[in-house]
Design an enzyme around this catalytic site. Structure first.
Site, PDB file in Angstrom:
ATOM      1  N   SER A   1      80.564  -6.388  74.855  1.00  0.00           N
ATOM      2  CA  SER A   1      80.799  -7.084  73.589  1.00  0.00           C
ATOM      3  C   SER A   1      81.855  -8.186  73.752  1.00  0.00           C
ATOM      4  CB  SER A   1      81.246  -6.097  72.513  1.00  0.00           C
ATOM      5  OG  SER A   1      80.225  -5.155  72.279  1.00  0.00           O
TER       6      SER A   1
ATOM      7  N   LYS B   1      93.551  -1.884  66.350  1.00  0.00           N
ATOM      8  CA  LYS B   1      92.813  -3.045  66.868  1.00  0.00           C
ATOM      9  C   LYS B   1      91.964  -3.653  65.762  1.00  0.00           C
ATOM     10  CE  LYS B   1      90.006  -2.468  70.509  1.00  0.00           C
ATOM     11  NZ  LYS B   1      89.501  -1.814  71.734  1.00  0.00           N
TER      12      LYS B   1
ATOM     13  N   ARG C   1      78.378   1.623  82.462  1.00  0.00           N
ATOM     14  CA  ARG C   1      77.864   0.405  83.088  1.00  0.00           C
ATOM     15  C   ARG C   1      78.289   0.258  84.535  1.00  0.00           C
ATOM     16  NH1 ARG C   1      80.073  -2.717  77.965  1.00  0.00           N
ATOM     17  NH2 ARG C   1      81.598  -1.116  78.450  1.00  0.00           N
TER      18      ARG C   1
ATOM     19  N   HIS D   1      73.886  -1.331  73.871  1.00  0.00           N
ATOM     20  CA  HIS D   1      74.064  -0.203  72.942  1.00  0.00           C
ATOM     21  C   HIS D   1      72.697   0.299  72.456  1.00  0.00           C
ATOM     22  CE1 HIS D   1      78.073  -2.341  71.880  1.00  0.00           C
ATOM     23  NE2 HIS D   1      78.409  -1.234  72.504  1.00  0.00           N
TER      24      HIS D   1
END
Ligand code: ADP
Length: 167
Positions: free
Chosen positions: A128, A41, A90, A17
């Protein structure tokens, strides 16, 4: 003179990040890093904890500010005068997810553009979710997250460890 938003869950922030933030702040006049609060969430860190970690990390950058938001990102962008949403990529699966999201956001507000930034190859495996798992096994996180995040993760693992003997 374009302002941009970099939204994410940042649960927790990683060097991946930070690399996107560092590159984007060199391109845009101002960068709003937004901890997007997802009502469905619950993360490992509370939104307030993620905000505090990012504030500590981004304090030296004068054209970067950190915010919490539970609204649609295009609404956040419009109300702060930002024309661009920045997203990091990514992998090909990331791209296909982000591409669909960008089409949805374009439908919600055609004036806001999504810009994709490919990850720096050094960080393409950083996720993460994987980092949280590694932290739960006391793995070495020093190449993945900055020291304040590693400490916060260790503090969370102490809570997990209470009453659970390691074998
Ligand atoms: P995750 O939980 O998948 O790590 P976030 O929702 O916090 O991700 O991600 C916010 C944004 O940062 C997304 O655009 C995501 O693709 C990007 N991002 C996350 N990790 C990396 C990385 N290692 N390199 C580049 N971009 C990344």
């Amino acid at each position: 003179m374009v302002k941009a938003v970099f939204p994410g869950s940042f649960d927790p922030p990683t060097y991946g990040h930070l690399n996107i933030i560092d590159r984007a702040r060199g391109i845009f006049e101002e960068l709003y890093v937004v901890v997007a609060v997802n009502r469905q969430k619950t993360g490992l860190f509370t939104p307030g904890e993620r905000l505090a970690l990012l504030q500590e990390l981004l304090e030296p950058y004068k054209n970067v500010s950190v915010h919490l938001s539970d609204t649609l990102m295009v609404n956040f962008a419009r109300s702060h005068g930002c024309k661009v949403l920045v997203r990091g990529i990514r992998s090909v699966p990331d791209f296909s997810y982000e591409f669909e999201l960008s089409i949805m956001n374009k439908g919600l507000d055609p004036a806001i553009e999504t810009i994709f930034m490919p990850t720096d190859p050094k960080y393409f495996v950083l996720r993460s979710s994987a980092i949280k798992e590694l932290a739960s096994f006391d793995g070495d996180l020093s190449a993945m997250v900055p020291p304040n995040v590693a400490t916060a993760l260790r503090d969370k693992s102490k809570v997990w460890d209470q009453g659970i003997p390691r074998t």
